[in-house]
Motif scaffolding. Structure first.
Motif, PDB file in Angstrom:
ATOM      1  N   GLN A 131       0.829  -1.203   0.000  1.00 54.62           N
ATOM      2  CA  GLN A 131       0.000   0.000   0.000  1.00 54.62           C
ATOM      3  C   GLN A 131       0.864   1.253   0.000  1.00 54.62           C
ATOM      4  O   GLN A 131       0.569   2.224  -0.704  1.00 54.62           O
ATOM      5  CB  GLN A 131      -0.924  -0.025   1.212  1.00 54.62           C
ATOM      6  CG  GLN A 131      -1.927   1.114   1.254  1.00 54.62           C
ATOM      7  CD  GLN A 131      -2.802   1.048   2.486  1.00 54.62           C
ATOM      8  OE1 GLN A 131      -2.371   0.575   3.531  1.00 54.62           O
ATOM      9  NE2 GLN A 131      -4.031   1.504   2.385  1.00 54.62           N
ATOM     10  N   ARG A 135       0.516   4.055  -3.191  1.00 50.43           N
ATOM     11  CA  ARG A 135      -0.414   5.144  -2.900  1.00 50.43           C
ATOM     12  C   ARG A 135      -0.007   6.406  -3.663  1.00 50.43           C
ATOM     13  O   ARG A 135       1.068   6.464  -4.269  1.00 50.43           O
ATOM     14  CB  ARG A 135      -0.465   5.408  -1.395  1.00 50.43           C
ATOM     15  CG  ARG A 135       0.838   5.865  -0.775  1.00 50.43           C
ATOM     16  CD  ARG A 135       0.754   5.880   0.740  1.00 50.43           C
ATOM     17  NE  ARG A 135       2.000   6.304   1.356  1.00 50.43           N
ATOM     18  CZ  ARG A 135       2.285   7.562   1.668  1.00 50.43           C
ATOM     19  NH1 ARG A 135       1.380   8.509   1.443  1.00 50.43           N
ATOM     20  NH2 ARG A 135       3.438   7.876   2.223  1.00 50.43           N
ATOM     21  N   SER A 136      -0.848   7.411  -3.621  1.00 49.14           N
ATOM     22  CA  SER A 136      -0.613   8.618  -4.421  1.00 49.14           C
ATOM     23  C   SER A 136       0.716   9.289  -4.092  1.00 49.14           C
ATOM     24  O   SER A 136       1.379   9.848  -4.974  1.00 49.14           O
ATOM     25  CB  SER A 136      -1.767   9.606  -4.215  1.00 49.14           C
ATOM     26  OG  SER A 136      -2.991   9.055  -4.663  1.00 49.14           O
ATOM     27  N   ASN A 141       4.734   6.425  -7.472  1.00 49.83           N
ATOM     28  CA  ASN A 141       4.317   7.690  -8.064  1.00 49.83           C
ATOM     29  C   ASN A 141       5.416   8.744  -7.986  1.00 49.83           C
ATOM     30  O   ASN A 141       5.623   9.513  -8.931  1.00 49.83           O
ATOM     31  CB  ASN A 141       3.044   8.202  -7.365  1.00 49.83           C
ATOM     32  CG  ASN A 141       1.788   7.688  -8.028  1.00 49.83           C
ATOM     33  OD1 ASN A 141       1.637   7.751  -9.244  1.00 49.83           O
ATOM     34  ND2 ASN A 141       0.880   7.151  -7.227  1.00 49.83           N
ATOM     35  N   PRO A 153       0.099  12.312  -9.877  1.00 50.74           N
ATOM     36  CA  PRO A 153       0.096  10.929  -9.378  1.00 50.74           C
ATOM     37  C   PRO A 153      -0.999  10.090 -10.018  1.00 50.74           C
ATOM     38  O   PRO A 153      -2.112  10.561 -10.271  1.00 50.74           O
ATOM     39  CB  PRO A 153      -0.150  11.112  -7.875  1.00 50.74           C
ATOM     40  CG  PRO A 153       0.328  12.489  -7.576  1.00 50.74           C
ATOM     41  CD  PRO A 153       0.016  13.309  -8.789  1.00 50.74           C
ATOM     42  N   ILE A 154      -0.673   8.849 -10.282  1.00 49.54           N
ATOM     43  CA  ILE A 154      -1.626   7.897 -10.857  1.00 49.54           C
ATOM     44  C   ILE A 154      -2.391   7.220  -9.731  1.00 49.54           C
ATOM     45  O   ILE A 154      -1.815   6.840  -8.711  1.00 49.54           O
ATOM     46  CB  ILE A 154      -0.895   6.840 -11.702  1.00 49.54           C
ATOM     47  CG1 ILE A 154      -0.132   7.510 -12.847  1.00 49.54           C
ATOM     48  CG2 ILE A 154      -1.874   5.820 -12.258  1.00 49.54           C
ATOM     49  CD1 ILE A 154       0.695   6.532 -13.658  1.00 49.54           C
ATOM     50  N   GLN A 155      -3.696   7.082  -9.917  1.00 51.84           N
ATOM     51  CA  GLN A 155      -4.523   6.408  -8.921  1.00 51.84           C
ATOM     52  C   GLN A 155      -4.350   4.900  -9.064  1.00 51.84           C
ATOM     53  O   GLN A 155      -4.936   4.270  -9.946  1.00 51.84           O
ATOM     54  CB  GLN A 155      -5.995   6.792  -9.103  1.00 51.84           C
ATOM     55  CG  GLN A 155      -6.958   6.086  -8.147  1.00 51.84           C
ATOM     56  CD  GLN A 155      -6.670   6.415  -6.693  1.00 51.84           C
ATOM     57  OE1 GLN A 155      -6.321   7.537  -6.367  1.00 51.84           O
ATOM     58  NE2 GLN A 155      -6.805   5.426  -5.817  1.00 51.84           N
ATOM     59  N   MET A 156      -3.506   4.326  -8.217  1.00 53.09           N
ATOM     60  CA  MET A 156      -3.290   2.885  -8.235  1.00 53.09           C
ATOM     61  C   MET A 156      -3.958   2.187  -7.063  1.00 53.09           C
ATOM     62  O   MET A 156      -4.373   1.026  -7.176  1.00 53.09           O
ATOM     63  CB  MET A 156      -1.780   2.587  -8.228  1.00 53.09           C
ATOM     64  CG  MET A 156      -1.087   2.953  -9.526  1.00 53.09           C
ATOM     65  SD  MET A 156       0.667   2.495  -9.544  1.00 53.09           S
ATOM     66  CE  MET A 156       1.355   3.843  -8.556  1.00 53.09           C
ATOM     67  N   MET A 157      -4.047   2.883  -5.943  1.00 54.03           N
ATOM     68  CA  MET A 157      -4.733   2.309  -4.794  1.00 54.03           C
ATOM     69  C   MET A 157      -6.225   2.175  -5.062  1.00 54.03           C
ATOM     70  O   MET A 157      -6.793   2.918  -5.864  1.00 54.03           O
ATOM     71  CB  MET A 157      -4.510   3.193  -3.559  1.00 54.03           C
ATOM     72  CG  MET A 157      -3.159   3.011  -2.902  1.00 54.03           C
ATOM     73  SD  MET A 157      -3.036   1.411  -2.077  1.00 54.03           S
ATOM     74  CE  MET A 157      -4.292   1.591  -0.821  1.00 54.03           C
ATOM     75  N   THR A 159      -7.904  -0.116  -6.595  1.00 53.24           N
ATOM     76  CA  THR A 159      -8.217  -0.580  -7.942  1.00 53.24           C
ATOM     77  C   THR A 159      -7.955  -2.079  -8.031  1.00 53.24           C
ATOM     78  O   THR A 159      -7.316  -2.684  -7.155  1.00 53.24           O
ATOM     79  CB  THR A 159      -7.363   0.145  -8.999  1.00 53.24           C
ATOM     80  OG1 THR A 159      -5.977  -0.157  -8.761  1.00 53.24           O
ATOM     81  CG2 THR A 159      -7.570   1.651  -8.932  1.00 53.24           C
ATOM     82  N   GLU A 253     -11.492  -0.902  -2.371  1.00 57.12           N
ATOM     83  CA  GLU A 253     -12.093   0.418  -2.252  1.00 57.12           C
ATOM     84  C   GLU A 253     -11.853   1.025  -0.879  1.00 57.12           C
ATOM     85  O   GLU A 253     -11.692   0.311   0.095  1.00 57.12           O
ATOM     86  CB  GLU A 253     -13.597   0.318  -2.531  1.00 57.12           C
ATOM     87  CG  GLU A 253     -13.893  -0.179  -3.942  1.00 57.12           C
ATOM     88  CD  GLU A 253     -15.370  -0.320  -4.177  1.00 57.12           C
ATOM     89  OE1 GLU A 253     -16.133   0.186  -3.343  1.00 57.12           O
ATOM     90  OE2 GLU A 253     -15.751  -0.928  -5.180  1.00 57.12           O
TER      91      GLU A 253
END
Length: 265
Positions: A131, A135-136, A141, A153-157, A159, A253
């Motif tokens: 995590q 995370r962002s 990131n 930053p890419i939203q990876m958390m 998902t 989520e």
């Protein structure tokens, strides 16, 4: 004497697995066909209500029955994520096992030591570490921003990618170790014979290496599938309601709203 000792160990292992794995699962199966009681207990009355509620839902107003879209979608999602996790662990695990098995004898222990290091820490701690990586404001990131590959930053958390990454990281050693055990017993002279008979590398890999490791025998002469022993192990763990739920909840989520099927049941 050695063979008899191994048989004793085998029977002991089967007994332990039966008592602490198969028996509890059997209790769960029996309870699933009983009527619910008060305060989380069950009544010893045969009932299919539990299974009915998994697949169907009843309208609270007109009492009509329809398919439970929420439960079925979670079931499908869990199965797909488990299948993809299995494929990922095979793609990464088989070459890793091959690399370790082809190292000199005095170096293999070191590489196996590296594979087993994740088992030293608790699964929850490892999941939180993943995590922190994705995370962002995490390492991934920040590295991409520093390299100039992304502007934000890419939203990876939270998902499916995060769930797949976490489960693949956790279950990869469970594929590497049994596959390595099968490849280690492979007679590489068979591959050399295939090359001498003008077999291509791909043909030799498919017809000699994989076929032979697939049919590797254990100490008792029983067929043991090297690659196939790690594949269902990773799949069932990824699907089953065990420690993998940490990955599915924490990396899905926000607030744990992305529970998988095993968390619902």
């Amino acid at each position: 004497v050695l063979l008899e000792f191994r048989r004793v160990l085998f029977r002991s292992a089967v007994t332990i697995i039966s008592l602490f794995s198969i028996l509890p699962l059997g209790v769960v199966v029996v309870y699933s066909f009983l009527a619910p009681g008060d305060y989380g207990t069950v009544k010893w009355v045969f009932s299919l209500d539990g299974w009915f509620q998994v697949l169907f839902e009843r309208d609270i107003f007109d009492d009509t029955v329809s398919l439970s879209d929420a439960h079925l979608s979670i079931l499908v999602r869990s199965v797909l994520l488990s299948l993809v996790t299995t494929v990922i662990t095979l793609i990464l695990g088989v070459p890793t096992a091959w690399f370790i098995a082809t190292r000199p004898q005095n170096q293999r222990a070191f590489w196996l030591f590296l594979i087993t290091i994740p088992f030293w820490t608790n699964l929850l701690v490892r999941t939180i570490a993943v995590q922190e990586m994705i995370r962002s404001e995490g390492i991934a990131n920040r590295l991409l921003l520093w390299l100039g590959l992304i502007d934000a930053p890419i939203q990876m958390m939270f998902t499916n990618f995060a769930i797949l990454l976490g489960m693949a990281y956790v279950f990869l050693p469970l594929v590497v170790l049994p596959v390595y055990s099968a490849i280690e017993r492979f007679d590489f002279r068979l591959a050399e014979a295939g090359y001498d008979l003008y077999a291509s590398r791909l043909y030799c890999l498919r017809k000699v290496v994989l076929r032979t490791t697939y049919d590797t025998a254990d100490y008792y002469g029983n067929p043991v599938d090297g690659s196939n022993s790690g594949e269902p192990y990773a799949y069932l763990h990824a699907l089953a309601p065990d420690g993998a739920s940490f990955n599915k909840v924490i990396l899905s989520e926000p607030g744990g709203g992305g529970f998988e099927f095993d968390n619902v049941t």
